[in-house]
Design an enzyme around this catalytic site. Sequence first.
Site, PDB file in Angstrom:
ATOM      1  CD1 TRP A 101      -2.155  -2.115   2.008  1.00  0.00           C
ATOM      2  CD2 TRP A 101      -2.924  -1.357   0.051  1.00  0.00           C
ATOM      3  NE1 TRP A 101      -3.148  -2.960   1.590  1.00  0.00           N
ATOM      4  CE2 TRP A 101      -3.642  -2.526   0.398  1.00  0.00           C
ATOM      5  CE3 TRP A 101      -3.230  -0.717  -1.142  1.00  0.00           C
ATOM      6  CZ2 TRP A 101      -4.654  -3.055  -0.405  1.00  0.00           C
ATOM      7  CZ3 TRP A 101      -4.242  -1.240  -1.946  1.00  0.00           C
ATOM      8  CH2 TRP A 101      -4.935  -2.387  -1.581  1.00  0.00           C
ATOM      9  CG  ASP A 171      -3.126   3.962   4.320  1.00  0.00           C
ATOM     10  OD1 ASP A 171      -4.126   3.768   5.039  1.00  0.00           O
ATOM     11  OD2 ASP A 171      -2.914   3.323   3.261  1.00  0.00           O
ATOM     12  CE  LYS A 195      -8.712  -3.023   3.811  1.00  0.00           C
ATOM     13  NZ  LYS A 195      -7.530  -2.357   3.297  1.00  0.00           N
TER      14      LYS A 195
HETATM   15  C1  LIG Z   1      -7.042  -1.847   2.029  1.00  0.00           C
HETATM   16  C2  LIG Z   1      -6.015  -0.795   2.128  1.00  0.00           C
HETATM   17  C3  LIG Z   1      -5.910   0.233   1.172  1.00  0.00           C
HETATM   18  C4  LIG Z   1      -6.790   0.299  -0.053  1.00  0.00           C
HETATM   19  O1  LIG Z   1      -8.093   0.577   0.251  1.00  0.00           O
HETATM   20  P1  LIG Z   1      -9.213   0.777  -0.883  1.00  0.00           P
HETATM   21  O2  LIG Z   1     -10.343   1.350  -0.111  1.00  0.00           O
HETATM   22  O3  LIG Z   1      -9.474  -0.556  -1.478  1.00  0.00           O
HETATM   23  O4  LIG Z   1      -8.664   1.728  -1.892  1.00  0.00           O
HETATM   24  C5  LIG Z   1      -4.957   1.201   1.373  1.00  0.00           C
HETATM   25  N1  LIG Z   1      -4.136   1.174   2.443  1.00  0.00           N
HETATM   26  C6  LIG Z   1      -4.207   0.201   3.364  1.00  0.00           C
HETATM   27  C7  LIG Z   1      -3.290   0.228   4.533  1.00  0.00           C
HETATM   28  C8  LIG Z   1      -5.147  -0.814   3.237  1.00  0.00           C
HETATM   29  O5  LIG Z   1      -5.212  -1.780   4.164  1.00  0.00           O
END
Ligand SMILES: *Cc1c(COP(=O)(O)O)cnc(C)c1O
Length: 360
Positions: A101, A171, A195
Amino acid sequence: MARVYNFSAGPAVLPEEVLKEAAADMLDYKGCGMGVMEMSHRSKMYQTIIDEAEADLRKLLNIPDNYKVLFLQGGASLQFAMIPMNLMKNGKADYIVTGQWAKKAYQEAQKYGDAVAVASSADKTFSYIPDCSDLPIREDADYVYICENNTIYGTKFHELPNTKGKTLISDVSSCFLSEPMDVEKYGMIYGGVQKNIGPAGLVVAIIREDLIPETVADTVPTMMQYKIHADNGSMYNTPNCWAIYICGLVFKWLLKNGGLSVMKELNEKKAAILYDFLDSSEMFKGTVEKNSRSLMNVPFVTGNDELDAKFVKEAKAAGFENLKGHRSVGGMRASIYNAMPIEGVQALVDFMKKFEAENK
Ligand SMILES: *Cc1c(COP(=O)(O)O)cnc(C)c1O
């Protein structure tokens, strides 16, 4: 009704209580004769829903007044572009690459400016967090970027990097609201909610006000300007009303259950049950360096692909869902987010013990 123990990395398990409440509200929200999915986002009723969601999130994370809370669409992945488009004012940013990511965010930023990877753990399949105490952060970098919890590899920053005074952007998709955070240490915190908080398709971004630019390049789409969303209370266009509503219920659930320090204690207990077993097992091994372990995503292997596949299959038959590891890593991964009860983790470990005994 048979609910499984769902170890999915995302979309993931949500609190049963919240799902029941949402189900009860589905046809008739608080006696208004329609469901949340059907009501105008401009209605007074909906305004209360989004306002309460924001206020509750502010309470949970203790968000200072000079930070905006935005409810955005496009998933966490759209932020990979929105961040450089809005916040790369000198056109330079430094990225710490600790997994897929972070790498995707780094690669996307390269489209918009001079993005440099100042640290990486790619040399050991992202199984650790690099030492970030003295990185070659550039004098004129607009920000330093991290992915705080690496969903796929199961690592977590337990200490924030020394950004040498530069703005930190994080993030937190897969550790959002799993423990308290000191918001003031960051310029921006954001995460996809699927998540640990709610349904897919919604991102919550917490941005320090002074970082939001008054103007951006003419080519930046209106929908990708933080200022547009900030000035319009996340309702420049129709927001993801339903997802915001569910997140609001989860925020209330968290508040009711004692907030984020209680959640942290519980998450530490849950993770310890699993890690302690992995450390003692002859068959199952964790794949992450001990001091980099995530509380939320726990990857493990037997070292034998066939045995891994057998385990995933038998676990599924026994009611433990979504334990297959990410396609890039293999093996298994148990995601044990806030809504995974401690009984679920204990039951998984009991099952692993039984499997180990039967497959010696
Ligand atoms: C799942 C995830 C993403 C991507 O998320 P989307 O909503 O599918 O774009 C980005 N960063 C992390 C840390 C993730 O776990």
